[in-house]
Design a protein around this motif. Structure first.
Motif, PDB file in Angstrom:
ATOM      1  N   CYS A   1       0.785  -1.230   0.049  1.00  0.00           N
ATOM      2  CA  CYS A   1       0.083  -0.080   0.053  1.00  0.00           C
ATOM      3  C   CYS A   1       0.760   1.081  -0.135  1.00  0.00           C
ATOM      4  N   ILE A   2       2.059   1.321   0.923  1.00  0.00           N
ATOM      5  CA  ILE A   2       2.597   2.367   0.751  1.00  0.00           C
ATOM      6  C   ILE A   2       3.603   2.630  -0.444  1.00  0.00           C
ATOM      7  N   VAL A   3       4.155   1.774  -1.071  1.00  0.00           N
ATOM      8  CA  VAL A   3       4.791   1.827  -2.225  1.00  0.00           C
ATOM      9  C   VAL A   3       3.797   2.238  -3.337  1.00  0.00           C
ATOM     10  N   GLY A   4       2.700   1.400  -3.526  1.00  0.00           N
ATOM     11  CA  GLY A   4       1.693   1.629  -4.217  1.00  0.00           C
ATOM     12  C   GLY A   4       1.180   3.091  -4.245  1.00  0.00           C
ATOM     13  N   SER A   5       1.152   3.781  -2.989  1.00  0.00           N
ATOM     14  CA  SER A   5       0.790   5.144  -2.911  1.00  0.00           C
ATOM     15  C   SER A   5       1.673   6.242  -3.714  1.00  0.00           C
ATOM     16  N   VAL A   6       3.156   5.616  -3.517  1.00  0.00           N
ATOM     17  CA  VAL A   6       4.121   6.652  -4.079  1.00  0.00           C
ATOM     18  C   VAL A   6       3.566   6.628  -5.540  1.00  0.00           C
ATOM     19  N   PHE A   7       3.562   5.086  -6.078  1.00  0.00           N
ATOM     20  CA  PHE A   7       3.375   5.064  -7.675  1.00  0.00           C
ATOM     21  C   PHE A   7       1.838   5.618  -8.067  1.00  0.00           C
ATOM     22  N   ALA A   8       1.154   5.721  -7.260  1.00  0.00           N
ATOM     23  CA  ALA A   8      -0.372   6.477  -7.647  1.00  0.00           C
ATOM     24  C   ALA A   8      -0.203   7.612  -7.780  1.00  0.00           C
ATOM     25  N   VAL A   9       0.535   8.555  -6.985  1.00  0.00           N
ATOM     26  CA  VAL A   9       0.662   9.776  -7.159  1.00  0.00           C
ATOM     27  C   VAL A   9       1.635  10.123  -8.385  1.00  0.00           C
ATOM     28  N   LEU A  10       2.532   9.043  -8.691  1.00  0.00           N
ATOM     29  CA  LEU A  10       3.304   9.487  -9.787  1.00  0.00           C
ATOM     30  C   LEU A  10       2.391   9.204 -11.141  1.00  0.00           C
ATOM     31  N   SER A  11       1.776   8.150 -11.050  1.00  0.00           N
ATOM     32  CA  SER A  11       1.016   7.773 -12.441  1.00  0.00           C
ATOM     33  C   SER A  11      -0.176   9.074 -12.450  1.00  0.00           C
ATOM     34  N   ARG A  12      -0.555   9.486 -11.393  1.00  0.00           N
ATOM     35  CA  ARG A  12      -1.501  10.723 -11.460  1.00  0.00           C
ATOM     36  C   ARG A  12      -0.961  11.695 -12.525  1.00  0.00           C
ATOM     37  N   TYR A  13       0.442  12.038 -12.048  1.00  0.00           N
ATOM     38  CA  TYR A  13       0.982  13.305 -12.674  1.00  0.00           C
ATOM     39  C   TYR A  13       1.425  12.835 -14.115  1.00  0.00           C
ATOM     40  N   ALA A  14       1.806  11.369 -14.177  1.00  0.00           N
ATOM     41  CA  ALA A  14       2.384  11.146 -15.545  1.00  0.00           C
ATOM     42  C   ALA A  14       1.203  10.965 -16.384  1.00  0.00           C
ATOM     43  N   VAL A  15      -0.089  10.813 -15.961  1.00  0.00           N
ATOM     44  CA  VAL A  15      -1.233  10.634 -16.881  1.00  0.00           C
ATOM     45  C   VAL A  15      -1.554  12.012 -17.144  1.00  0.00           C
ATOM     46  N   ASN A  16      -1.377  12.965 -16.162  1.00  0.00           N
ATOM     47  CA  ASN A  16      -1.899  14.462 -16.618  1.00  0.00           C
ATOM     48  C   ASN A  16      -0.885  14.863 -17.682  1.00  0.00           C
ATOM     49  N   PHE A  17       0.452  14.351 -17.723  1.00  0.00           N
ATOM     50  CA  PHE A  17       1.551  14.822 -18.558  1.00  0.00           C
ATOM     51  C   PHE A  17       1.145  14.101 -19.800  1.00  0.00           C
ATOM     52  N   TRP A  18       0.919  13.122 -20.028  1.00  0.00           N
ATOM     53  CA  TRP A  18       0.743  12.140 -21.196  1.00  0.00           C
ATOM     54  C   TRP A  18      -0.488  12.549 -21.922  1.00  0.00           C
ATOM     55  N   ASN A  19      -1.547  13.232 -21.406  1.00  0.00           N
ATOM     56  CA  ASN A  19      -2.663  13.830 -22.108  1.00  0.00           C
ATOM     57  C   ASN A  19      -3.257  15.027 -21.461  1.00  0.00           C
ATOM     58  N   GLN A  20      -2.964  16.156 -21.990  1.00  0.00           N
ATOM     59  CA  GLN A  20      -3.191  17.393 -20.938  1.00  0.00           C
ATOM     60  C   GLN A  20      -4.760  17.590 -21.013  1.00  0.00           C
TER      61      GLN A  20
END
Lengths: 241, 208, 218, 50
Positions: free
Chosen positions: A161-180
């Motif tokens: 859950c802890i590691v996943g949270s870090v990656f969830a936040v990263l994914s959140r911004y990666a997705v934002n970057f991926w498609n504005q």
């Protein structure tokens, strides 16, 4: 009498038993008020017509999906640091609720977006990040089911859950970057801050409160059942030795 | 007599099941203890706890840091590597360069370049035990060392352990077979430590 | 630490067929994609960088469950825990061994496969670079997943369910670098993000993996 | 205020129906699991003294 005292499973059972009916009542009231008020007594939005009524389920569900994972993160940290069984089991009980909330947020988001975007699924960054959050929930629950020994299951899922949270936040911004964002959000932004005309706003508050209390009720019931199952297995294990 | 290891009121559990309670013993340099006990008592868990692989439920183990060398049922031998490569790997890990003494001690010299996968069970066991010598750690923890060894190899094993005891080592051995290691070896029956009460602090206790 | 790495590489060469396996997988799936999507080169070249990244990711994913399971079954892992070197360095050595046998060879072979999928000319450099920078993160995250599913019955399937969401950021930034490289537009931001991500993951995740290993070996 | 949803009626209604169905399923699942755990515990408590 510190808060940690309720981390003892048996005490928790008694306390949650007393609190449960009230929270259930509160959640029912808020939900009914919020949805009825939002559904029947608010005017249509000048641009989106009646689809704006979907915010009364989409926004609360989306909020709960994110906060459920955050609650599981806190519960996992408490389990790893202070070794309180109740918090590990609360995290386990919260996962299915979070999963369904994410599902609701996804489906209502897609339905809501359809008229505006013209397609059912338009890879909007916000919806995509809920899709990823959905996978995190699936992984978390799958890990809980895969491990027999309850204690190491709690440890491993907490770390995931802890590691996943870090990656969830990263994914959140990666997705934002991926498609504005294929289309700008409607007059209402799906995130927490709600820039909405206030006659929509009050019913929304109610339905959010309703969802929060519903989440609490389901997690309390879920934790209680987890505690009972654990207690039964300990009694059985202790007896047959 | 410098105490290599001392264990005070140790409680051992396996997946939520308390196995042994209040285990107390001490081990001096040059001494060996052979543990006997019925199957399923948790002898292997006991050795894993002593060697630090597993946390004990409660109680204290006093020993110098990194002083245990542990041999389990599984040999931990890589079939696709030769005998020499297997030992050399462990020599690099324990940064002790000469694997020849270990090879000769267990009569593995002529098998040096053979793939471990082609060895018999007994030869694999000897290769696994050879790792003990390489690790040059004072306290040997052996779990059924003599299993699948023929009589010649058992005497060889006894020789090696006696040699280890002479130059100040110690050993904890769980075995069903008979190993005579000379005067400085005592036998302990683990059966008497069998747990009869729940111990506070184990995970499951909180649920009762 | 070096010993673990060298031994794992030697083992991979002798038993696992070394990096041949990963390259074969990479080639075959690329052919399958071409067969599936159709011979229209214009279409293929648009999606080629993204497809190549996805195939590389899957190739990494497939070889993850072998990282610990062999050592776990024959007891070597127990001895490694007792050995004087820290578990984190064992995990890092294992991840590096996995990277050297899957991630790196994929990066080197990718231009060949890119050719097949009609990758635009200026895309080759960035494809190899993005793979070389991204695959270490894939290996380290994969090692974390392998540690999590150690000793579980159907661990392989669970491993991919656990790991795929964790792969999302690396995939997005890596594929973005490759895509922008192939159409020649400015790619500083995704490149820095990919670098930051890879370094962060390689630096921090082994500690989580080691903690998970200790719990699993308990 | 008469209820008039205009051309998006089907969207709004379907969203609400799906949400209510999913929430209902979730609540049923949680209550079912709760009942099962109660039965399991009673059964264990019963045999504890036997």
């Amino acid at each position: 009498m510190s808060l940690w005292e309720y981390a003892n499973p048996v005490k928790f059972l008694n306390l949650s038993g007393r609190v449960l009916p009230w929270v259930a009542l509160l959640s029912a009231i808020c939900l009914v008020v919020g949805l009825i008020w939002g559904f029947f007594f608010t005017p249509d939005d000048y641009r989106m017509g009646s689809t704006v009524k979907i915010i009364y389920i989409h926004v609360p569900a989306a909020l709960m999906a994110i906060n459920a994972w955050f609650m599981m993160l806190v519960a996992s940290l408490i389990w790893l640091i202070r070794r309180h069984h109740v918090s590990a089991l609360a995290a386990k009980a919260a996962a299915p609720v979070g999963l369904v909330m994410t599902l609701i947020a996804l489906i209502t988001g897609a339905i809501w977006g359809q008229p505006m975007w013209g397609t059912w699924w338009a890879w909007d960054p916000r919806l995509t990040s809920f899709l990823i959050l959905f996978q995190f929930y699936i992984g978390y629950l799958a890990l809980w089911k895969a491990i027999e020994n309850p204690d190491s299951a709690a440890d491993l899922t907490s770390i995931l859950c802890i590691v996943g949270s870090v990656f969830a936040v990263l994914s959140r911004y990666a997705v934002n970057f991926w498609n504005q964002g294929l289309h700008q959000g409607a007059s209402l932004s799906l995130d927490k801050e709600k820039n909405v005309a206030n006659e929509f706003y009050h019913p929304l508050l109610f339905s959010i409160a309703g969802f929060v209390f519903l989440f609490l009720v389901l997690v309390l019931i879920g934790t209680r059942s987890e505690i009972r199952i654990r207690r039964a297995s300990v009694i059985v294990a202790r007896k047959i030795r | 007599m410098f105490m290599v290891l001392s264990v005070q009121d140790l409680c051992i559990a396996r997946s939520g099941q308390v196995l042994m309670t209040d285990v107390n013993f001490e081990l001096a340099a040059g001494q060996a203890l052979i543990f006997k006990g019925p199957n399923g008592l948790g002898k292997t868990t006991f050795l894993r706890v002593i060697s630090g692989l597993q946390p004990a439920l409660s109680g204290k183990i006093h020993a110098k840091e990194d002083s245990f060398a542990y041999t389990a049922h599984a040999d931990g031998v890589k079939p696709s590597l030769t005998v020499a490569e297997n030992l050399q790997f462990w020599a690099d890990i324990f940064d002790n360069q000469n694997i020849d003494t270990a090879l000769s001690a267990f009569g593995l010299n002529d098998l040096k370049s053979r793939f471990a996968g082609l060895l018999s069970a007994g030869q694999k066991r000897r290769l696994c035990l050879a790792r003990m010598l390489i690790s040059n750690r004072p306290v040997w923890v052996l779990d059924e060392p003599s299993v699948s060894l023929d009589t010649a190899s058992v005497t060889q094993l006894e020789e090696v352990i006696k040699q280890h005891l002479q130059n100040g080592g110690a050993a904890l051995i769980v075995t069903h077979g008979h190993l005579d290691l000379g005067p400085s070896c005592k036998t302990v029956n683990l059966g008497e430590y069998k747990s009869n009460r729940a111990v506070y602090g184990d995970g499951a206790e909180a649920f009762l | 630490m070096r010993a673990v790495l060298l031994r794992d590489l030697r083992l991979a060469m002798r038993v696992g067929g070394g990096f041949g396996l990963a390259i074969m997988f990479f080639l075959i799936v690329a052919v399958l994609v071409a067969l599936g999507v159709g011979p229209d080169v214009a279409l293929l070249s648009d999606i080629s960088s993204g497809i190549l990244w996805v195939i590389a990711l899957l190739a990494c994913l497939l070889s993850l469950d072998r990282i610990f399971s062999l050592d776990y079954e024959d007891g070597t892992l127990d001895h490694l825990v007792i050995a004087p070197l820290p578990l984190e360095s064992v995990v890092l050595a294992k991840a590096t061994a996995h990277w050297l046998t899957t991630g790196l060879p994929l990066g080197l072979v990718s231009p060949l496969v890119g050719l097949m999928l009609g990758l635009p000319a200026e895309g080759y450099l960035w494809l190899v670079l993005s793979l070389a920078l991204g695959t270490p993160a894939l290996s380290v995250i994969g090692t974390f997943g392998a540690a999590l599913t150690l000793g579980l019955k159907r661990g392989g399937l669970l491993l991919s369910v656990l790991i795929l969401p964790l792969y999302v950021p690396t995939l997005i930034f890596g594929a973005e670098v490759a895509r922008r490289g192939s159409i020649g537009i400015e790619l500083q931001t995704p490149l820095w993000m990919l670098l930051g991500l890879s370094f962060g993951v390689v630096a921090i995740l082994p500690f989580a993996s080691a903690a998970v290993l200790r719990i699993n070996l308990r | 205020m008469t209820l008039e949803l205009g051309k998006y009626t089907s969207f709004v209604l379907s969203a609400y129906v799906i949400t209510i169905v999913l929430l209902a399923l979730l609540i049923i699942y949680v209550l079912w699991r709760n009942a099962k755990s109660k039965a399991l515990l009673q059964d264990a408590e019963l045999h504890k003294d036997a």
